[in-house]
Motif scaffolding. Structure first.
Motif, PDB file in Angstrom:
ATOM      1  N   LYS A   5      35.408 -75.655 -17.620  1.00 43.74           N
ATOM      2  CA  LYS A   5      35.003 -75.010 -18.862  1.00 43.74           C
ATOM      3  C   LYS A   5      34.753 -76.114 -19.886  1.00 43.74           C
ATOM      4  N   MET A   6      33.560 -76.100 -20.445  1.00 38.09           N
ATOM      5  CA  MET A   6      33.159 -77.071 -21.462  1.00 38.09           C
ATOM      6  C   MET A   6      33.358 -78.512 -20.957  1.00 38.09           C
ATOM      7  N   ASP A  30      31.633 -71.932 -12.906  1.00 33.56           N
ATOM      8  CA  ASP A  30      31.188 -72.053 -14.299  1.00 33.56           C
ATOM      9  C   ASP A  30      31.723 -70.868 -15.083  1.00 33.56           C
ATOM     10  N   ASN A  32      32.142 -71.002 -18.453  1.00 34.47           N
ATOM     11  CA  ASN A  32      31.784 -71.176 -19.855  1.00 34.47           C
ATOM     12  C   ASN A  32      31.303 -69.859 -20.441  1.00 34.47           C
ATOM     13  N   ARG A  33      31.294 -69.822 -21.740  1.00 36.09           N
ATOM     14  CA  ARG A  33      30.640 -68.714 -22.434  1.00 36.09           C
ATOM     15  C   ARG A  33      29.239 -69.165 -22.793  1.00 36.09           C
ATOM     16  N   GLU A  36      28.207 -72.587 -24.673  1.00 34.47           N
ATOM     17  CA  GLU A  36      29.222 -73.634 -24.497  1.00 34.47           C
ATOM     18  C   GLU A  36      28.780 -74.763 -23.586  1.00 34.47           C
ATOM     19  N   ASN A  38      25.788 -76.002 -20.325  1.00 40.77           N
ATOM     20  CA  ASN A  38      25.235 -75.583 -19.050  1.00 40.77           C
ATOM     21  C   ASN A  38      25.246 -76.801 -18.140  1.00 40.77           C
ATOM     22  N   ARG A  58      30.258 -66.972 -15.872  1.00 40.74           N
ATOM     23  CA  ARG A  58      30.099 -67.116 -17.323  1.00 40.74           C
ATOM     24  C   ARG A  58      30.476 -65.831 -18.049  1.00 40.74           C
TER      25      ARG A  58
END
Length: 85
Positions: A5-6, A30, A32-33, A36, A38, A58
């Motif tokens: 994440k990130m 992955d 992430n939101r 945030e 890619n 995501r």
């Protein structure tokens, strides 16, 4: 499988290191939101070559155990060893 994440700042170095020590493939969860980061922005060459596989989780919450189980079910017949980081 790596939960990341990130992680765009360090993901290229991490992938290159694990390739150097002999991993056949890397699967990245992955989680992430949107907005945030890619991983395609940083390691698109590894993704396009098939060395890195991105599993898309995501915008989902509390998915670590679910993603581990899904990864194991999907890849257990493909690889002799699976490591979760």
């Amino acid at each position: 499988m790596l939960h990341c994440k990130m992680g765009n700042r360090y993901i290229r170095e991490w992938v290159e290191y694990n390739k150097t020590i002999g991993f056949d493939n890397i699967v990245i969860c992955d989680n992430n939101r949107d907005g945030e980061g890619n991983f395609h922005d940083v390691i698109d060459d590894y993704i396009n070559s098939g060395y890195v596989i991105i599993e898309d989780y995501r915008n989902l919450q509390v998915i670590q155990n679910i993603s581990y189980a899904e990864c194991y079910a999907k890849y257990r017949g493909v690889y002799d060893w699976i490591a979760f980081f």
